[in-house]
Design a protein around this motif. Sequence first.
Motif, short mmCIF file in Angstrom:
data_model
loop_
_atom_site.label_atom_id
_atom_site.label_comp_id
_atom_site.label_asym_id
_atom_site.label_seq_id
_atom_site.Cartn_x
_atom_site.Cartn_y
_atom_site.Cartn_z
N VAL A 135 0.86 -1.18 0.00
CA VAL A 135 0.00 0.00 0.00
C VAL A 135 0.90 1.23 0.00
CG1 VAL A 135 -1.87 1.23 1.15
CG2 VAL A 135 -1.74 -1.27 1.33
N VAL A 136 0.77 2.05 -1.02
CA VAL A 136 1.50 3.30 -1.09
C VAL A 136 0.49 4.45 -1.07
CG1 VAL A 136 3.45 2.30 -2.32
CG2 VAL A 136 1.54 3.26 -3.61
N TYR A 137 0.96 5.63 -0.77
CA TYR A 137 0.07 6.79 -0.62
C TYR A 137 0.48 7.88 -1.60
CZ TYR A 137 -1.59 4.38 3.49
OH TYR A 137 -2.14 3.44 4.33
N GLU A 138 -0.51 8.29 -2.40
CA GLU A 138 -0.27 9.26 -3.46
C GLU A 138 -0.97 10.58 -3.15
OE1 GLU A 138 1.73 8.53 -5.74
OE2 GLU A 138 1.62 6.38 -6.23
N PRO A 139 -0.39 11.71 -3.56
CA PRO A 139 -1.09 12.99 -3.40
C PRO A 139 -2.30 13.07 -4.31
CG PRO A 139 0.91 13.27 -4.70
CD PRO A 139 0.92 11.86 -4.20
N PHE A 140 -3.26 13.89 -3.94
CA PHE A 140 -4.44 14.11 -4.78
C PHE A 140 -4.08 14.89 -6.03
CE2 PHE A 140 -6.65 13.31 -0.76
CZ PHE A 140 -7.65 12.45 -1.20
N LYS A 473 -3.08 3.63 -2.51
CA LYS A 473 -3.00 2.83 -3.73
C LYS A 473 -2.39 1.47 -3.39
CE LYS A 473 -1.38 4.59 -7.62
NZ LYS A 473 -0.36 5.15 -8.56
N THR A 474 -3.07 0.40 -3.81
CA THR A 474 -2.56 -0.95 -3.57
C THR A 474 -1.89 -1.47 -4.84
OG1 THR A 474 -4.34 -1.40 -2.00
CG2 THR A 474 -3.18 -3.29 -2.90
N ILE A 475 -0.68 -2.04 -4.67
CA ILE A 475 0.08 -2.60 -5.78
C ILE A 475 0.36 -4.07 -5.50
CG2 ILE A 475 2.21 -2.46 -7.11
CD1 ILE A 475 2.38 0.49 -6.42
N TYR A 476 -0.04 -4.94 -6.42
CA TYR A 476 0.21 -6.37 -6.30
C TYR A 476 1.38 -6.75 -7.22
CZ TYR A 476 -4.32 -7.08 -4.00
OH TYR A 476 -5.37 -7.05 -3.13
N LEU A 477 2.33 -7.51 -6.67
CA LEU A 477 3.46 -8.03 -7.43
C LEU A 477 3.37 -9.55 -7.43
CD1 LEU A 477 6.18 -7.67 -8.88
CD2 LEU A 477 7.28 -7.66 -6.62
#
Length: 480
Positions: A135-140, A473-477
């Motif tokens: 889970v990463v965090y992005e600005p709006f 934002k969720t990223i799957y690897l």
Amino acid sequence: MSIQPFLIGGEWIKGNAVPIESINPATGELNGYVGSASAADVDHAVTNALQAQRQPSWCNMLPHERARLLYRVAELIIERGPQLSAQQMRENGKLLSECSFQAAAAAGAFRYFAGICETMVSEVAPSRGQYLSTVVYEPFGVVAAITPWNSPLTLEAQKVAAAVAAGNAVVLKPSEFTPTLALELGRIFIDAGFPPGILNVVTGSGPEAGLALVQHPDVRMISFTGGTATGRIIAKIAGERLVPTALELGGKSPHIVFADADLDAALDAVVMGIFSSSGQSCIAGSRLFIERSIYDEFLGRVVERTRALRVGPPDAPQSQVASLSSFIHRERVERYVASALKEGGQILVGGKRPDAPELEKGAYYEPTIIAGLPSSATVCQEEIFGPVLCVLPFDGEADLIEQANGTVYGLGCGIWTESFKKAWRVGRAIESGTVWINTYKALSVATPFGGFKDSGIGREKGFYGIRVYQEAKTIYLGLG
């Protein structure tokens, strides 16, 4: 006529709307004129903010490098603290000593969010298959920050520091009553080395500049502090646009004194809790609940202490209560006091403008205490936002909780008792975003702040204060 310009994309612009007149509420004198943004100017500001936020030099900037710029802003606020404090005093009439404290707090907000910017981490979720999920965090992207007139130094710093630390660009719209502190913050951002357009400041009216800002399609998050009525309008627009908001709105905070409390300490806190900032605080303890067995005795002490408060110019060292923020606002406070009299209230102290000739040109109003009204009275239900304290007795915890929760607000609450168990029971039962036990108005940038019910949505400050300006934002690897 000299007009102070506002800031868009690193350039100073006078704007296309009618300039704002800045008045010193303590003297009635003209501070000067400030440019006012039209809808076209707001569009220009948002466009610049979006372009700046998407530049690789900003969006790819490493967190510790972003933090370095935030630390530099804090240093410049400290260096310019005396100027900023005096400027806020001239615009909203707040005591100079309080303005100085708020300048230091503004610097502290930038230091705090710089620290979080450097140290916040992403997350790895527990795996339920042949993959790694993070889970990463992005600005709006572009954040609209809209601030009120009562404490621009701290409120603008808290919003801007957190939103920028989160990686956003900001369009800051200050109150038309206190427009220039935001402009000084914009100047500090330039001097600190921020890329042009990361902080834009548009001064102007709410119906024109403010409305254009919250309606703009490229504004992807809105942060507002102010009145509940305006908050509802913003929430409606944001809801139609599916834009997240952080709304810190009005309050009608109960300040509760039980018979077993340290009454000396409670007395100090009660008087400070309502009459500091001339009552112009969202967390002002504007409803005083006194346990009936000590009602007459404690109320008498509160009245005596209030009568002794020194009303005077905000820059006079002996002053304890200064002017209200504007002459228009004083008239609003006066209407509320008049409504209390019509409903059968008794004014125990104050209730009028001070008699001193040296104060007649300013927007001063005496610290006022009103008793003899039920909890349903207008002044006990609506936010006055002035130096007016409503006093009510209570009989036992059940009666207290029913009365204390009997408004649409839920921002702050103070409880005075020597019983930990009682304090815990009542504190959990009160519908309030913050509960103070045996203290009042203790605030920290490191702890979340916000309200229940009509006092708002979301939380600012603390670690929450940066996440509110980011999307998960969720990223799957895949590992299979």
